[in-house]
Design a protein around this motif. Structure first.
Motif, PDB file in Angstrom:
ATOM      1  N   CYS A   1      11.209  50.700 -32.461  1.00 44.04           N
ATOM      2  CA  CYS A   1      10.663  50.284 -31.170  1.00 44.04           C
ATOM      3  C   CYS A   1      11.675  50.631 -30.073  1.00 44.04           C
ATOM      4  O   CYS A   1      12.869  50.336 -30.209  1.00 44.04           O
ATOM      5  CB  CYS A   1      10.400  48.784 -31.177  1.00 44.04           C
ATOM      6  N   PRO A   2      11.255  51.240 -28.985  1.00 44.58           N
ATOM      7  CA  PRO A   2      12.195  51.591 -27.910  1.00 44.58           C
ATOM      8  C   PRO A   2      12.873  50.388 -27.261  1.00 44.58           C
ATOM      9  O   PRO A   2      13.907  50.528 -26.626  1.00 44.58           O
ATOM     10  CB  PRO A   2      11.304  52.318 -26.887  1.00 44.58           C
TER      11      PRO A   2
ATOM     12  N   ALA B   1       0.841  52.309 -25.578  1.00 45.98           N
ATOM     13  CA  ALA B   1       0.461  52.055 -24.190  1.00 45.98           C
ATOM     14  C   ALA B   1      -0.244  53.287 -23.626  1.00 45.98           C
ATOM     15  O   ALA B   1      -0.134  54.390 -24.178  1.00 45.98           O
ATOM     16  CB  ALA B   1       1.705  51.740 -23.365  1.00 45.98           C
ATOM     17  N   PRO B   2      -0.992  53.131 -22.515  1.00 44.39           N
ATOM     18  CA  PRO B   2      -1.639  54.296 -21.892  1.00 44.39           C
ATOM     19  C   PRO B   2      -0.640  55.378 -21.480  1.00 44.39           C
ATOM     20  O   PRO B   2      -1.026  56.540 -21.305  1.00 44.39           O
ATOM     21  CB  PRO B   2      -2.339  53.687 -20.666  1.00 44.39           C
ATOM     22  N   THR B   3       0.624  55.014 -21.344  1.00 46.88           N
ATOM     23  CA  THR B   3       1.648  56.002 -20.980  1.00 46.88           C
ATOM     24  C   THR B   3       2.039  56.882 -22.158  1.00 46.88           C
ATOM     25  O   THR B   3       2.831  57.819 -21.987  1.00 46.88           O
ATOM     26  CB  THR B   3       2.895  55.268 -20.468  1.00 46.88           C
ATOM     27  N   GLY B   4       1.514  56.584 -23.361  1.00 47.10           N
ATOM     28  CA  GLY B   4       1.807  57.395 -24.536  1.00 47.10           C
ATOM     29  C   GLY B   4       2.983  56.911 -25.357  1.00 47.10           C
ATOM     30  O   GLY B   4       3.294  57.488 -26.397  1.00 47.10           O
TER      31      GLY B   4
ATOM     32  N   ALA C   1       4.653  44.503 -14.443  1.00 50.68           N
ATOM     33  CA  ALA C   1       3.722  44.996 -15.449  1.00 50.68           C
ATOM     34  C   ALA C   1       3.835  46.513 -15.525  1.00 50.68           C
ATOM     35  O   ALA C   1       2.935  47.262 -15.119  1.00 50.68           O
ATOM     36  CB  ALA C   1       2.307  44.568 -15.099  1.00 50.68           C
ATOM     37  N   VAL C   2       4.972  46.965 -16.031  1.00 46.32           N
ATOM     38  CA  VAL C   2       5.228  48.405 -16.121  1.00 46.32           C
ATOM     39  C   VAL C   2       5.737  48.743 -17.514  1.00 46.32           C
ATOM     40  O   VAL C   2       6.275  47.895 -18.230  1.00 46.32           O
ATOM     41  CB  VAL C   2       6.270  48.859 -15.076  1.00 46.32           C
ATOM     42  N   CYS C   3       5.566  49.981 -17.882  1.00 50.06           N
ATOM     43  CA  CYS C   3       6.080  50.494 -19.149  1.00 50.06           C
ATOM     44  C   CYS C   3       7.608  50.580 -19.055  1.00 50.06           C
ATOM     45  O   CYS C   3       8.133  51.167 -18.098  1.00 50.06           O
ATOM     46  CB  CYS C   3       5.482  51.866 -19.428  1.00 50.06           C
TER      47      CYS C   3
ATOM     48  N   LEU D   1       1.296  48.918 -16.605  1.00 42.12           N
ATOM     49  CA  LEU D   1       0.943  48.515 -17.969  1.00 42.12           C
ATOM     50  C   LEU D   1       0.493  47.066 -17.977  1.00 42.12           C
ATOM     51  O   LEU D   1       1.161  46.196 -17.402  1.00 42.12           O
ATOM     52  CB  LEU D   1       2.143  48.703 -18.904  1.00 42.12           C
ATOM     53  N   ARG D   2      -0.638  46.805 -18.620  1.00 40.91           N
ATOM     54  CA  ARG D   2      -1.138  45.451 -18.814  1.00 40.91           C
ATOM     55  C   ARG D   2      -1.220  45.159 -20.306  1.00 40.91           C
ATOM     56  O   ARG D   2      -1.310  46.070 -21.123  1.00 40.91           O
ATOM     57  CB  ARG D   2      -2.530  45.282 -18.187  1.00 40.91           C
ATOM     58  N   ARG D   3      -1.223  43.882 -20.640  1.00 41.80           N
ATOM     59  CA  ARG D   3      -1.303  43.490 -22.051  1.00 41.80           C
ATOM     60  C   ARG D   3      -2.590  44.034 -22.697  1.00 41.80           C
ATOM     61  O   ARG D   3      -2.587  44.483 -23.844  1.00 41.80           O
ATOM     62  CB  ARG D   3      -1.257  41.973 -22.163  1.00 41.80           C
TER      63      ARG D   3
END
Length: 446
Positions: A36-37, A49-52, A70-72, A79-81
């Protein structure tokens, strides 16, 4: 020749030792795309996430819960839950890698359970509320058990239930069951099941606490706390703590007339502990009750809790010491509490010992308790007050109070410290273990 033979034997011995030496263990490296990053640990429930970017669900949800933005975390995109999607492909690859390296101590990660949705949670709560109002015990038990099991499965599920008012629904169900069945029903398995589910929703909101403080609910809680199963007694005390901590006398009228019953149940838990968590919760609940009403403080004192608290402080850890000191300070607001504390041989020595030994909060509470003991309000035993002040001098209270003024403290604590120094100054001749030099410049306090 002999020298050459010895050298040959030594060389042969080193060679044989090297041959039989165990291989050096090489730490297994986790592939970078399995980590996990955020946590840099092996992902157990990967979501994308939608950001990939793929994260472990627990880490990214904790990130979003911090309230930063609420960001990646990697791309800083929005980014949202609800945008997180389970990445089943990478999860299966990670599981296969775990199986392949089982011989090297790697355990296979379990397949995550599908989280409950708000719609599913709402349906269950509707069933709980309807069956409780209708008195359908079997239906209610099944629904409550399902709520409890889902909330226990994951923190995500627990938050989902808490966000849609599960605490209020369960508190209302408890009230309905208790009102319908009376005290006999309150000790039953169903009420204990409702309590077990309810305490998982803590902290409760104001409305849930208000419902929980109704006369019927309080009677049920007291009944379970006194005669329920061990788990039921723990949950009852936790629920009582939630009720008294969240309500004050202006919003929770259900406590009127019930204080003595609640205090008796809490004192019983403290005197005969069933587990540390229950003892701490009982202390917190008793503290809130005693602080709000001097009559309740007197009730706690006459129930025999003052000597128990003093003796518990001798070797208590930080958490227990702070709670015991807070409760003791609240009880000492009553004349009965002060009289009992002054008559106990360890009270003063223990309070002085706890100054600067536990935490800043414990120091402030110990000083407040000492101030109550040393302050005579008229009509009290002046001889006992004097004996306590002299004892405080002998065990080094004066030096600690001076040190506190030097290092600084809150204004309220500073006022009590200064007043305590004035009290001690009046008895400086009786303090055998105190250097008279410590009193120089203190005449202005007299």
């Amino acid at each position: 020749m002999a020298l050459l033979a010895r050298r040959a034997r030594r060389s042969l011995g080193r060679t044989m030792k090297a041959a039989v030496a165990p291989p050096v263990a090489v730490e297994l490296a986790i592939p970078a795309h399995f980590r996990c990053p955020i946590s840099l640990d092996l992902m157990r429930d990967p979501v994308t996430a939608p950001t990939g970017i793929t994260y472990d669900r627990e880490s990214i949800e904790a990130w979003l819960d911090t309230g930063r933005a609420a960001v990646c975390p990697v791309t800083h995109g929005p980014l949202r839950r609800d945008d997180l999607v389970p990445n089943h492909a990478i999860r299966r690859v990670i599981q296969d890698w775990c199986v392949a390296n089982r011989s090297r101590g790697v355990e296979r990660i379990p397949t995550p359970k599908i989280p409950v949705t708000p719609a599913q949670a709402s349906e269950l709560l509707f069933e709980v509320a309807e069956s409780a109002r209708a008195g359908a015990a079997t239906r209610c038990a099944v629904a409550v058990a399902r709520v409890r099991a889902l909330a226990r499965d994951s923190e995500r599920n627990r938050r989902c239930f808490a966000s849609i008012g599960t605490g209020r629904v369960l508190a209302a169900a408890l009230e309905s069951l208790a009102a319908a069945g009376g005290e006999n029903h309150a000790g039953g398995a169903l009420v204990e099941d409702v309590l077990a589910a309810l305490v998982r929703m803590a902290p409760l909101d104001e409305e849930a606490a208000r419902i929980l403080s109704s006369p019927a609910s309080l009677s049920a809680l007291v009944s379970v706390a006194e005669s329920g199963s061990l788990a039921g007694r723990l949950n009852a005390v936790l629920a009582i703590k939630e009720a008294v901590s969240s309500c004050d006398g202006t919003t929770c009228t259900g406590f009127t007339g019930k204080e003595d019953e609640i205090v008796d149940a809490l004192v019983k838990i403290i005197k005969a502990p069933i587990c540390p968590q229950a003892t701490k919760a009982a202390m917190v609940a008793a503290y809130h009750l005693a602080r709000s009403d001097e009559r309740v403080a007197a009730r706690v004192a006459t129930a025999g809790l003052v000597p128990l608290l003093v003796e518990a402080l001798v070797d208590a850890d930080k958490s227990v010491a702070e709670k015991a000191l807070a409760l003791l300070d609240a009880v000492l607001a009553s004349e009965e509490g002060r009289a009992i504390a002054r008559g106990h041989a360890l009270t003063v020595a223990v309070l002085v010992k706890k100054m600067f030994r536990v935490s800043d909060l414990a120091t402030e509470l110990a000083i407040s308790a000492m101030w109550r003991i040393g302050k005579s309000t008229g009509g009290e035993d002046e001889g006992a007050v004097t004996r306590c002040l002299v004892e405080a001098l002998r065990v080094g209270a004066f030096q600690k109070l001076l040190l506190l003024l030097q290092v600084g403290c809150r204004d309220a604590t500073k006022e009590k410290t200064t007043e305590l120094l004035r009290m001690l100054n009046k008895h400086k001749g009786a303090g055998e273990c105190v250097d008279a030099m410590d009193f120089r410049g203190l005449n202005r306090l007299s």
